[in-house]
Design a protein around this motif. Structure first.
Motif, PDB file in Angstrom:
ATOM      1  N   SER A 228       0.836  -1.194   0.000  1.00 35.84           N
ATOM      2  CA  SER A 228       0.000   0.000   0.000  1.00 35.84           C
ATOM      3  C   SER A 228       0.872   1.245   0.000  1.00 35.84           C
ATOM      4  O   SER A 228       1.833   1.352   0.778  1.00 35.84           O
ATOM      5  N   PRO A 229       0.584   2.235  -0.910  1.00 34.31           N
ATOM      6  CA  PRO A 229       1.373   3.474  -0.916  1.00 34.31           C
ATOM      7  C   PRO A 229       1.257   4.276   0.364  1.00 34.31           C
ATOM      8  O   PRO A 229       2.103   5.127   0.651  1.00 34.31           O
ATOM      9  N   TRP A 230       0.217   3.985   1.189  1.00 35.21           N
ATOM     10  CA  TRP A 230       0.006   4.768   2.403  1.00 35.21           C
ATOM     11  C   TRP A 230       0.430   4.022   3.664  1.00 35.21           C
ATOM     12  O   TRP A 230       1.087   4.589   4.522  1.00 35.21           O
ATOM     13  N   THR A 231       0.080   2.749   3.727  1.00 37.63           N
ATOM     14  CA  THR A 231       0.397   2.000   4.952  1.00 37.63           C
ATOM     15  C   THR A 231       1.599   1.089   4.799  1.00 37.63           C
ATOM     16  O   THR A 231       2.076   0.540   5.786  1.00 37.63           O
ATOM     17  N   LYS A 232       2.054   0.865   3.535  1.00 44.42           N
ATOM     18  CA  LYS A 232       3.154  -0.050   3.224  1.00 44.42           C
ATOM     19  C   LYS A 232       2.828  -1.498   3.590  1.00 44.42           C
ATOM     20  O   LYS A 232       3.712  -2.349   3.659  1.00 44.42           O
ATOM     21  N   ALA A 233       1.553  -1.749   3.840  1.00 45.48           N
ATOM     22  CA  ALA A 233       1.125  -3.119   4.137  1.00 45.48           C
ATOM     23  C   ALA A 233       0.681  -3.788   2.832  1.00 45.48           C
ATOM     24  O   ALA A 233       0.221  -3.114   1.898  1.00 45.48           O
ATOM     25  N   PRO A 234       0.794  -5.110   2.775  1.00 40.37           N
ATOM     26  CA  PRO A 234       0.367  -5.798   1.554  1.00 40.37           C
ATOM     27  C   PRO A 234      -1.127  -5.600   1.311  1.00 40.37           C
ATOM     28  O   PRO A 234      -1.929  -5.657   2.239  1.00 40.37           O
ATOM     29  N   GLU A 235      -1.492  -5.378   0.065  1.00 37.57           N
ATOM     30  CA  GLU A 235      -2.894  -5.231  -0.303  1.00 37.57           C
ATOM     31  C   GLU A 235      -3.082  -5.727  -1.746  1.00 37.57           C
ATOM     32  O   GLU A 235      -2.122  -5.887  -2.502  1.00 37.57           O
ATOM     33  N   PHE A 236      -4.342  -5.947  -2.078  1.00 39.62           N
ATOM     34  CA  PHE A 236      -4.649  -6.415  -3.442  1.00 39.62           C
ATOM     35  C   PHE A 236      -5.095  -5.239  -4.288  1.00 39.62           C
ATOM     36  O   PHE A 236      -6.026  -4.511  -3.912  1.00 39.62           O
ATOM     37  N   HIS A 237      -4.411  -5.033  -5.427  1.00 40.19           N
ATOM     38  CA  HIS A 237      -4.775  -3.959  -6.341  1.00 40.19           C
ATOM     39  C   HIS A 237      -5.608  -4.553  -7.467  1.00 40.19           C
ATOM     40  O   HIS A 237      -5.144  -5.424  -8.206  1.00 40.19           O
ATOM     41  N   SER A 238      -6.847  -4.086  -7.627  1.00 36.86           N
ATOM     42  CA  SER A 238      -7.814  -4.710  -8.536  1.00 36.86           C
ATOM     43  C   SER A 238      -7.770  -4.181  -9.951  1.00 36.86           C
ATOM     44  O   SER A 238      -8.642  -4.530 -10.770  1.00 36.86           O
ATOM     45  N   GLY A 239      -6.799  -3.333 -10.304  1.00 42.17           N
ATOM     46  CA  GLY A 239      -6.734  -2.791 -11.658  1.00 42.17           C
ATOM     47  C   GLY A 239      -5.338  -2.345 -12.018  1.00 42.17           C
ATOM     48  O   GLY A 239      -4.344  -2.777 -11.421  1.00 42.17           O
ATOM     49  N   LEU A 240      -5.263  -1.456 -13.039  1.00 40.64           N
ATOM     50  CA  LEU A 240      -4.012  -0.871 -13.482  1.00 40.64           C
ATOM     51  C   LEU A 240      -4.053   0.622 -13.208  1.00 40.64           C
ATOM     52  O   LEU A 240      -5.054   1.286 -13.506  1.00 40.64           O
ATOM     53  N   ASP A 241      -2.957   1.165 -12.646  1.00 41.05           N
ATOM     54  CA  ASP A 241      -2.804   2.613 -12.501  1.00 41.05           C
ATOM     55  C   ASP A 241      -1.944   3.091 -13.658  1.00 41.05           C
ATOM     56  O   ASP A 241      -0.736   2.808 -13.713  1.00 41.05           O
ATOM     57  N   ILE A 242      -2.581   3.812 -14.609  1.00 39.97           N
ATOM     58  CA  ILE A 242      -1.900   4.261 -15.823  1.00 39.97           C
ATOM     59  C   ILE A 242      -1.534   5.726 -15.657  1.00 39.97           C
ATOM     60  O   ILE A 242      -2.396   6.571 -15.373  1.00 39.97           O
ATOM     61  N   ALA A 243      -0.249   6.025 -15.830  1.00 43.68           N
ATOM     62  CA  ALA A 243       0.224   7.407 -15.678  1.00 43.68           C
ATOM     63  C   ALA A 243      -0.343   8.278 -16.782  1.00 43.68           C
ATOM     64  O   ALA A 243      -0.328   7.903 -17.951  1.00 43.68           O
ATOM     65  N   ALA A 244      -0.864   9.461 -16.381  1.00 47.00           N
ATOM     66  CA  ALA A 244      -1.417  10.409 -17.353  1.00 47.00           C
ATOM     67  C   ALA A 244      -1.523  11.764 -16.694  1.00 47.00           C
ATOM     68  O   ALA A 244      -1.858  11.879 -15.512  1.00 47.00           O
ATOM     69  N   ASN A 245      -1.204  12.821 -17.421  1.00 46.93           N
ATOM     70  CA  ASN A 245      -1.349  14.169 -16.903  1.00 46.93           C
ATOM     71  C   ASN A 245      -2.827  14.484 -16.708  1.00 46.93           C
ATOM     72  O   ASN A 245      -3.700  13.933 -17.370  1.00 46.93           O
ATOM     73  N   GLY A 246      -3.113  15.370 -15.753  1.00 44.50           N
ATOM     74  CA  GLY A 246      -4.492  15.765 -15.504  1.00 44.50           C
ATOM     75  C   GLY A 246      -5.120  16.379 -16.743  1.00 44.50           C
ATOM     76  O   GLY A 246      -4.491  17.159 -17.465  1.00 44.50           O
ATOM     77  N   GLY A 247      -6.344  15.990 -17.002  1.00 44.56           N
ATOM     78  CA  GLY A 247      -7.049  16.524 -18.171  1.00 44.56           C
ATOM     79  C   GLY A 247      -6.856  15.704 -19.431  1.00 44.56           C
ATOM     80  O   GLY A 247      -7.323  16.108 -20.512  1.00 44.56           O
ATOM     81  N   THR A 248      -6.208  14.539 -19.312  1.00 46.45           N
ATOM     82  CA  THR A 248      -6.038  13.668 -20.493  1.00 46.45           C
ATOM     83  C   THR A 248      -7.360  12.969 -20.812  1.00 46.45           C
ATOM     84  O   THR A 248      -8.071  12.497 -19.913  1.00 46.45           O
ATOM     85  N   SER A 249      -7.687  12.904 -22.093  1.00 49.17           N
ATOM     86  CA  SER A 249      -8.956  12.301 -22.525  1.00 49.17           C
ATOM     87  C   SER A 249      -8.950  10.792 -22.262  1.00 49.17           C
ATOM     88  O   SER A 249      -7.990  10.093 -22.596  1.00 49.17           O
ATOM     89  N   VAL A 250     -10.060  10.311 -21.648  1.00 49.46           N
ATOM     90  CA  VAL A 250     -10.255   8.889 -21.390  1.00 49.46           C
ATOM     91  C   VAL A 250     -11.326   8.395 -22.363  1.00 49.46           C
ATOM     92  O   VAL A 250     -12.453   8.889 -22.346  1.00 49.46           O
ATOM     93  N   LYS A 251     -10.959   7.411 -23.192  1.00 51.06           N
ATOM     94  CA  LYS A 251     -11.869   6.918 -24.217  1.00 51.06           C
ATOM     95  C   LYS A 251     -12.315   5.491 -23.910  1.00 51.06           C
ATOM     96  O   LYS A 251     -11.564   4.703 -23.343  1.00 51.06           O
ATOM     97  N   SER A 252     -13.531   5.194 -24.317  1.00 48.13           N
ATOM     98  CA  SER A 252     -14.097   3.875 -24.047  1.00 48.13           C
ATOM     99  C   SER A 252     -13.372   2.812 -24.887  1.00 48.13           C
ATOM    100  O   SER A 252     -13.233   2.971 -26.107  1.00 48.13           O
TER     101      SER A 252
END
Length: 336
Positions: A228-252
């Motif tokens: 976990s980025p906050w607690t540093k404890a193991p956790e399950f991440h259910s998706g992908l965190d994709i780097a993108a600048n704020g305001g980037t268009s998200v398409k279906s």
């Protein structure tokens, strides 16, 4: 003296006439002394026949040939018969000659047809081999979908070892090969039609899969277990965190229906799309939402803009795929 001289002259003339005789005579001088009854009989016979007499210059008979008077008619009739028979023979010969000529062209046609049949048999054999390869190819294709969706054979199953007398012997005729080829083509046609139906359903399913990246960028955090980025404890991440600048268009990434467009307890502003076939996708930490709940979207429709809302350490897109309510790795669907 004159009388004697005249007699001598007449005898000499007679002798000269006999000596100069070079053509056949009907009677000789010796026949003149025969009895009268014999002469009458000869005249009667002469009425029924004619004689050809050959004598020497001295009047001696050399050869006498007698012929019936019907002989010329007989010869004429025989000549007509022979001529008729000859004409019939000549006609038959000419007819046979014409038939031989016709037979030569017929033999040529037979040779051409035989060559054509041999070529046809070779072509049918090649086509049967090609159709057999289709069957193997179809088998590999159906194997990927599983045995439940493969077309079933209409025939009943049989088996057992064949005795030598039961095994087929000899070369199949052209009609037998053509019948086998037609049966194979019909079977493969049924398999192709079934495969086409399956592909149609699969195409719809594939079109509903979220196969496109909603945004382009590096993946900061993969699907699965992490610290976990906050607690540093193991956790399950259910998706992908994709780097993108704020305001980037998200398409279906696929067509679907918006079932949520608004705040989320963990992901801030979020959008959830139902793609059908029990497949859904989630987009979190958005700064702006451009769709509404219940709206139908197509592949490539702009859904929102990336941001940093909710539980987030910086601008990025949380992208999640769920199948029957269970989160799965989005990378399994991404190929575009």
């Amino acid at each position: 003296m004159s009388t004697q001289h005249a007699a001598d002259s007449g005898l000499a003339a007679t002798t000269e006439a006999v000596d100069s005789l070079s053509e056949p005579m009907l009677e000789t001088a010796q026949d003149l002394g025969r009895p009268l009854t014999q002469g009458r009989s000869a005249r009667v016979n002469h009425k029924k026949q004619f004689s050809l007499l050959v004598v020497r210059g001295d009047g001696a008979r050399v050869l006498r040939l007698s012929f019936p008077k019907r002989l010329p008619l007989t010869i004429l009739v025989a000549g007509v018969v022979v001529a008729g028979g000859f004409s019939v023979v000549v006609g038959d010969w000419w007819h046979v000659r014409q038939r031989i000529r016709d037979s030569a062209s017929l033999y040529q046609q037979i040779d051409e047809q035989r060559a054509m049949i041999d070529k046809f048999n070779r072509r049918v054999t090649e086509l049967r081999q090609e159709v057999a390869s289709w069957g193997e190819l179809h088998g590999h294709i159906w194997e990927a979908f599983g045995p439940d969706v493969a077309p079933k054979n209409s025939g009943t199953g049989i088996g057992g070892r064949a005795t030598p007398t039961e095994r087929p012997t000899g070369k199949l005729s052209a009609m037998a090969q053509l019948d086998l080829l037609a049966e194979n083509v019909i079977e493969e046609g049924e398999s192709l039609r079934a495969l086409d139906k399956l592909i149609t359903r699969a195409r719809k399913a594939l079109a509903a899969l979220p196969s496109r990246w909603p945004v382009r960028g590096a993946v900061n955090s993969e699907f699965g277990n992490r610290l976990s980025p906050w607690t540093k404890a193991p956790e399950f991440h259910s998706g992908l965190d994709i780097a993108a600048n704020g305001g980037t268009s998200v398409k279906s990434p696929a067509a679907g229906t918006v079932i949520h467009a608004g705040p989320h307890s963990e992901y801030g502003l979020a959008v959830i799309i139902d793609h059908g076939q029990d497949v859904r996708s989630l987009y979190g930490h958005l700064s702006k939402i451009n769709v509404r709940q219940g709206q139908t979207v197509e592949r490539g429709t702009e859904l929102a803009l990336t941001g940093n809302t909710g539980r987030s350490s910086g601008p990025h897109l949380h992208y999640e795929v769920m199948v029957r309510g269970q989160a799965v790795n989005p990378r399994a669907y991404l190929w575009d």
